[in-house]
Write a protein that holds these residues in place. Structure first.
Motif, PDB file in Angstrom:
ATOM      1  N   ALA B  17       0.837  -1.204   0.000  1.00  0.00           N
ATOM      2  CA  ALA B  17       0.000   0.000   0.000  1.00  0.00           C
ATOM      3  C   ALA B  17       0.870   1.252   0.000  1.00  0.00           C
ATOM      4  O   ALA B  17       0.622   2.190  -0.763  1.00  0.00           O
ATOM      5  CB  ALA B  17      -0.926  -0.013   1.207  1.00  0.00           C
ATOM      6  N   ASP B  18       1.904   1.244   0.849  1.00  0.00           N
ATOM      7  CA  ASP B  18       2.775   2.432   0.903  1.00  0.00           C
ATOM      8  C   ASP B  18       3.495   2.655  -0.413  1.00  0.00           C
ATOM      9  O   ASP B  18       3.825   3.785  -0.772  1.00  0.00           O
ATOM     10  CB  ASP B  18       3.800   2.265   2.033  1.00  0.00           C
ATOM     11  N   LEU B  19       3.750   1.578  -1.107  1.00  0.00           N
ATOM     12  CA  LEU B  19       4.459   1.698  -2.374  1.00  0.00           C
ATOM     13  C   LEU B  19       3.543   2.174  -3.497  1.00  0.00           C
ATOM     14  O   LEU B  19       3.987   2.839  -4.435  1.00  0.00           O
ATOM     15  CB  LEU B  19       5.055   0.327  -2.737  1.00  0.00           C
ATOM     16  N   LEU B  26      -1.455  12.136  -1.772  1.00  0.00           N
ATOM     17  CA  LEU B  26      -0.299  11.925  -0.888  1.00  0.00           C
ATOM     18  C   LEU B  26      -0.007  10.448  -0.772  1.00  0.00           C
ATOM     19  O   LEU B  26      -0.929   9.640  -0.700  1.00  0.00           O
ATOM     20  CB  LEU B  26      -0.605  12.451   0.526  1.00  0.00           C
ATOM     21  N   ARG B  27       1.279  10.133  -0.756  1.00  0.00           N
ATOM     22  CA  ARG B  27       1.647   8.735  -0.551  1.00  0.00           C
ATOM     23  C   ARG B  27       1.294   8.341   0.886  1.00  0.00           C
ATOM     24  O   ARG B  27       1.541   9.102   1.817  1.00  0.00           O
ATOM     25  CB  ARG B  27       3.141   8.569  -0.808  1.00  0.00           C
ATOM     26  N   LEU B 129       4.126  20.470   5.217  1.00  0.00           N
ATOM     27  CA  LEU B 129       2.687  20.453   4.873  1.00  0.00           C
ATOM     28  C   LEU B 129       2.225  19.045   4.491  1.00  0.00           C
ATOM     29  O   LEU B 129       1.167  18.589   4.910  1.00  0.00           O
ATOM     30  CB  LEU B 129       2.407  21.436   3.731  1.00  0.00           C
ATOM     31  N   LYS B 130       3.066  18.390   3.704  1.00  0.00           N
ATOM     32  CA  LYS B 130       2.732  17.007   3.323  1.00  0.00           C
ATOM     33  C   LYS B 130       2.702  16.131   4.559  1.00  0.00           C
ATOM     34  O   LYS B 130       1.839  15.253   4.709  1.00  0.00           O
ATOM     35  CB  LYS B 130       3.778  16.468   2.338  1.00  0.00           C
ATOM     36  N   LEU B 131       3.659  16.365   5.407  1.00  0.00           N
ATOM     37  CA  LEU B 131       3.764  15.552   6.620  1.00  0.00           C
ATOM     38  C   LEU B 131       2.551  15.753   7.527  1.00  0.00           C
ATOM     39  O   LEU B 131       2.037  14.797   8.113  1.00  0.00           O
ATOM     40  CB  LEU B 131       5.052  15.945   7.361  1.00  0.00           C
ATOM     41  N   ILE B 137      -4.129  11.972   8.283  1.00  0.00           N
ATOM     42  CA  ILE B 137      -4.712  10.722   7.781  1.00  0.00           C
ATOM     43  C   ILE B 137      -4.431   9.588   8.759  1.00  0.00           C
ATOM     44  O   ILE B 137      -5.332   8.827   9.146  1.00  0.00           O
ATOM     45  CB  ILE B 137      -4.149  10.377   6.382  1.00  0.00           C
ATOM     46  N   ASN B 138      -3.184   9.486   9.176  1.00  0.00           N
ATOM     47  CA  ASN B 138      -2.830   8.417  10.117  1.00  0.00           C
ATOM     48  C   ASN B 138      -3.529   8.608  11.459  1.00  0.00           C
ATOM     49  O   ASN B 138      -3.931   7.643  12.102  1.00  0.00           O
ATOM     50  CB  ASN B 138      -1.319   8.385  10.328  1.00  0.00           C
ATOM     51  N   GLY B 139      -3.673   9.879  11.878  1.00  0.00           N
ATOM     52  CA  GLY B 139      -4.371  10.155  13.130  1.00  0.00           C
ATOM     53  C   GLY B 139      -5.813   9.696  13.066  1.00  0.00           C
ATOM     54  O   GLY B 139      -6.332   9.079  13.999  1.00  0.00           O
ATOM     55  N   THR B 140      -6.463   9.980  11.940  1.00  0.00           N
ATOM     56  CA  THR B 140      -7.858   9.551  11.771  1.00  0.00           C
ATOM     57  C   THR B 140      -7.968   8.030  11.861  1.00  0.00           C
ATOM     58  O   THR B 140      -8.852   7.490  12.525  1.00  0.00           O
ATOM     59  CB  THR B 140      -8.386  10.026  10.400  1.00  0.00           C
ATOM     60  N   LEU B 141      -7.047   7.362  11.188  1.00  0.00           N
ATOM     61  CA  LEU B 141      -7.068   5.899  11.241  1.00  0.00           C
ATOM     62  C   LEU B 141      -6.684   5.401  12.638  1.00  0.00           C
ATOM     63  O   LEU B 141      -7.236   4.409  13.122  1.00  0.00           O
ATOM     64  CB  LEU B 141      -6.108   5.318  10.196  1.00  0.00           C
TER      65      LEU B 141
END
Lengths: 278, 151
Positions: B17-19, B26-27, B129-131, B137-141
């Motif tokens: 998925a990350d790839l 955003l990746r 900004l990307k970070l 996104i990761n926080g939501t998950l």
């Protein structure tokens, strides 16, 4: 325990820093090259599968869009075709009326149906031509298909026509190939009945019914309809249902004709027509 | 055995998925999220081990420099464990803040590592900004990753 964990973290930091420093000095290393290759292969395969699946759905979406466009185009074409077909029918109808006007001495007028009879039991309609156009009571209303009815009232600017299906309508007719005489009367619904046909007369479904002219009102030979049902009943006469030649629910225009003036009037004509009037 | 296989399969999926995956342009950074989850729900060792392993593979697949990812994911796994101890109790908010905060911290660690150990010249602000977006996104998950339900 806690110091052990901290030590592990410090080890991680040191290991990472060492590896990075080594790469800075000696150049990039790739200890997981075989794993990477396998992973790329797997990832590529999955990507291919993903693309196939998404491509499939993209195709479906595209095809669905194409189907929508083509369906709309087809509907447009169908509408155009129906319009053209209606136009052709209208042209044929007008041509038939024109022929009648040009060749028949019986022709009086052509008129549009402007209203249907309001009565619950009356099968009548009003046309937009009246006395000014030469229309008189008891003249005959026909369409290219056949007999539609007769004029029961002629006024200035409009006339009232009694349809063949009205219960008060009656006309002398000939039946089938044998030419047996009978009386065609309206049933009050959407069809007509043949009166006074005895059992010795052979009647078949589909037999043509046309005016005979013997009533002195209707000219001879106007198509009135065809037998749609024959019921054997006890009694002196058969009960025969006739489907009118004209679809009375769909008449838009009629031609008014008169009986051939060269023929002598039949005695008792006035009496019969008076009976059929409302 | 079955559980290990499932876990390995999950790791594989995370890497794939990350790839390949992009969320809102955003990746994705599910490796950080997974390191957070393992560190939080298991132990600091597990967190460091898994985080470093995933980071190592990702660094290797990235083919730039091996080390920054290993360090950042390992750090995430390590610090995630401290959120499960002491007066912290699991709530979705804690999951959100933990996952988002540690993702951001891991990203900054990676950035710093690259700046120090390579000729990486990426500008900080667009990177941040990307970070931040990745962290959100990761926080939501992370808010949905209640350890009791998942573990």
């Amino acid at each position: 325990m806690r110091s052990k964990r901290s030590l592990l973290f410090v080890l991680l930091v040191v290991a990472a820093a060492s590896v990075m420093t080594y790469q800075v000095r000696k150049g990039a290393i790739d200890p997981l090259a075989p794993v990477n290759k396998a992973f790329y292969g797997l990832s590529g395969g999955l990507q291919g599968a993903y693309r196939s699946v998404t491509g499939f759905f993209t195709d479906i979406t595209a095809n669905s869009h194409r189907v929508k466009v083509l369906t709309k185009r087809l509907q447009d074409m169908k509408a155009r075709y129906e319009k053209a077909e209606a136009g052709a029918l209208e042209a044929a109808r007008l041509k038939a009326l024109l022929d009648l006007k040009q060749h028949s001495p019986q022709y009086v007028a052509t008129a549009n149906v402007v209203a249907r009879g309001a009565g619950r039991w009356a099968n009548t309609f009003t046309i937009d031509a009246g006395r000014e156009e030469g229309i008189q009571k008891n003249m005959i209303a026909i369409t290219p298909d056949g007999l539609a009815g007769k004029v029961i009232r002629a006024e200035k600017g409009y006339s009232l026509v009694l349809l063949v299906t009205d219960a008060r309508f009656a006309a002398a007719v000939r039946l089938g190939p044998g030419g047996q005489e009978a009386i065609l009367a309206g049933s009050g619904a959407n069809d007509c009945i043949l009166k006074y046909v005895t059992y010795d007369i052979k009647v078949n479904k589909g037999d043509k019914v046309a005016t005979s002219g013997l009533d002195g009102l209707f000219p001879d030979g106007i198509n009135a309809g065809q037998v749609s049902k024959v019921v054997e009943e006890t009694g002196f006469f058969r009960r025969i249902t006739v489907k009118p030649a004209v679809d009375t629910s769909d008449i838009e225009q009629v031609t008014i004709i008169k009986k051939d003036p060269s023929l002598p009037p039949v005695p008792g004509q006035g009496q019969q027509t008076d009976e059929t009037h409302p | 055995m079955k559980r290990t296989l499932k876990f390995l399969l999950l790791c594989l999926l995370v890497l794939i998925a990350d790839l390949n995956l992009k969320l809102f342009g955003l990746r994705s950074d599910f490796a950080s999220l997974m390191a957070f989850w393992v560190g939080y729900s298991r132990s600091a060792y597990s967190g460091i081990a898994l985080g470093a392993s995933l980071g190592l593979v990702e660094d290797s697949l990235g083919a730039v420099l091996i080390g920054p990812g290993m360090l950042s994911r390992g750090a995430i796994g390590f610090f995630a464990h401290y959120l499960s101890k002491g007066f912290f109790r699991w709530t979705p908010l804690l999951g959100f803040l933990g996952a988002a905060g540690l993702t951001f911290l891991g990203g900054m660690t990676e950035y710093a590592s690259l700046r120090v150990f390579s000729d990486f010249q990426g500008a900080l602000l667009p990177g941040i900004l990307k970070l931040i977006a990745q962290s959100l996104i990761n926080g939501t998950l992370g808010a949905m990753l209640e350890p009791e339900n998942i573990g």
